[in-house]
Scaffold this motif. Structure first.
Motif: not given
Length: 389
Positions: A207, A210, A296, A299-300, A321, A368, A370
């Motif tokens: 990761y 990310i 990401y 989205r987190r 993620y 997740t 993702s």
């Protein structure tokens, strides 16, 4: 001795008797069976994969479908060495210190099987990605988990004490399942202890691109730790190609020489067309990696806020993620996850699967982020609408 048709031979070994199948993959199968949104396994949506590397893989199927050299396509090993010199400031010889594996999981397993054995001890921090536990057991080594659940910070004294008897220290940064990023101070402590007690460090950095702040460091960027570290990483998460199984293993020659023995006889080589596509992937500009983290991070924040709205207690990650969250019922984490799939139509992973000795009192689950934004929004709506906690 007369054998009856129903008699069965004794099977299994001490190395496998206590190993169970992956709970993460079990949750995926359950999600598929029940038609739930799968937020258990870290599988991105298909449209996350850069189209140019898909095109390179398709072209390679027509021209490069046979074995490569066992250690990997020379062009890919050279590209890996070049990029990691840029990213981490460490030079690896593509001929002797870079190995292309069948995914990062194989890189970890080959490293563990080659560098640990009966009587050795392997340290890792819990909650931990579940595969490190059986990897230690398959090698015949003894797992030594150090629990950092409460504050996600390492205790230098506990680590030093464990290191007196250990052979390998496994790091995962950013960390699955918590999203913890080890700080420079922690890595400097690890470097000191590794040299004092002659530890080999196995670091899983799948990761590495990310991350959500500027504090991320690879262990090999700290002091002389690169001299005794095996870096396991790959394409799966960075380029959203989890099914291609292309891993990168970077290590000094004396360590690479050993792990290549296991890799040779277990994999022969990683899938050739996808290795070819890896050369294309590593040519992408730096902007690609910046947008990857930014995407990401958005989205987190979406999932984190949604879990809070749904009445759960998430911990915001600094990388990777995944979001670990507590739930406010008396159910076991396993029961909660199965009920979540069947009643809310959303799949998560029981937190106990990230511990060597699962705690019946565990109240953690892992989601997740993702998946794409629309999928995450639908999952949040389901959690809110079908809440029973």
């Amino acid at each position: 001795m007369t054998k009856t048709p129903s008699s069965k031979p004794a099977v299994g070994t001490s190395r496998t008797s206590n190993v169970v199948e992956s709970v993460i993959r079990e949750m995926t199968r359950e999600a598929i069976s029940e038609g739930a949104i799968n937020l258990s396994q870290g599988i991105p949506d298909e449209d996350e994969t850069p189209p140019e590397i898909k095109a390179a893989a398709k072209e390679a199927i027509d021209t490069d479908s046979q074995y490569t050299i066992t250690w990997g396509l020379p062009e890919l090993r050279e590209a890996v060495a070049e990029r990691y010199a840029e990213w981490k400031g460490v030079s690896y010889d593509p001929e002797t210190e870079v190995t292309i594996t069948s995914g990062t999981s194989e890189a970890i397993m080959s490293t563990m099987l080659s560098l640990a054995g009966s009587g050795d001890e392997v340290i890792y921090f819990e909650p931990v990605y579940e595969s490190y536990i059986p990897a230690s057991q398959f090698a015949g080594a003894t797992p030594i988990p150090l629990d950092i659940t409460d504050d996600l910070e390492i205790d230098a004294d506990r680590l030093a004490e464990a290191a007196k008897r250990a052979r390998i220290l496994v790091l995962n940064t950013p960390m699955n399942p918590t999203g913890k990023v080890f700080s420079r101070e922690e890595l400097e402590t690890i470097e000191r202890i590794a040299f004092e007690h002659d530890l080999i460090v196995l670091t899983d950095e799948i990761y590495e691109h990310i991350v959500y702040d500027d504090d991320y460091l690879s262990p090999v960027e700290v002091g002389d730790l690169a001299e005794r570290t095996v870096v396991c990483t790959g394409m799966s998460k960075t380029f959203s190609v989890t099914g291609w199984r292309i891993g990168f293993c970077l290590a000094p020659e004396y360590l690479s020489k050993e792990l290549r023995k296991i890799h040779d006889y277990t994999s022969i080589c990683a899938p050739t067309p996808f290795q070819r596509a890896g050369v294309e992937a590593l040519s992408l500009p730096e902007e690609y990696y910046e947008e990857l983290s930014d995407s990401y991070e958005r989205r987190r924040d979406l999932l984190y806020d949604g879990l809070v709205e749904a009445g759960l207690e998430p911990v915001k990650p600094d990388g990777a993620y995944y979001v670990m969250t507590r739930y406010p019922t008396d159910e076991t984490d396993v029961d909660f996850c199965y009920r979540l799939i069947r009643e809310a139509g959303v799949a998560a992973v029981p937190g106990s699967s990230f511990y060597t000795a699962p705690d019946a009192e565990a109240d953690w689950v892992r989601f997740t982020f993702s998946r794409n934004r629309a999928t995450l929004e639908e999952a949040i709506d389901r959690l809110i609408e079908n809440r029973w906690w």
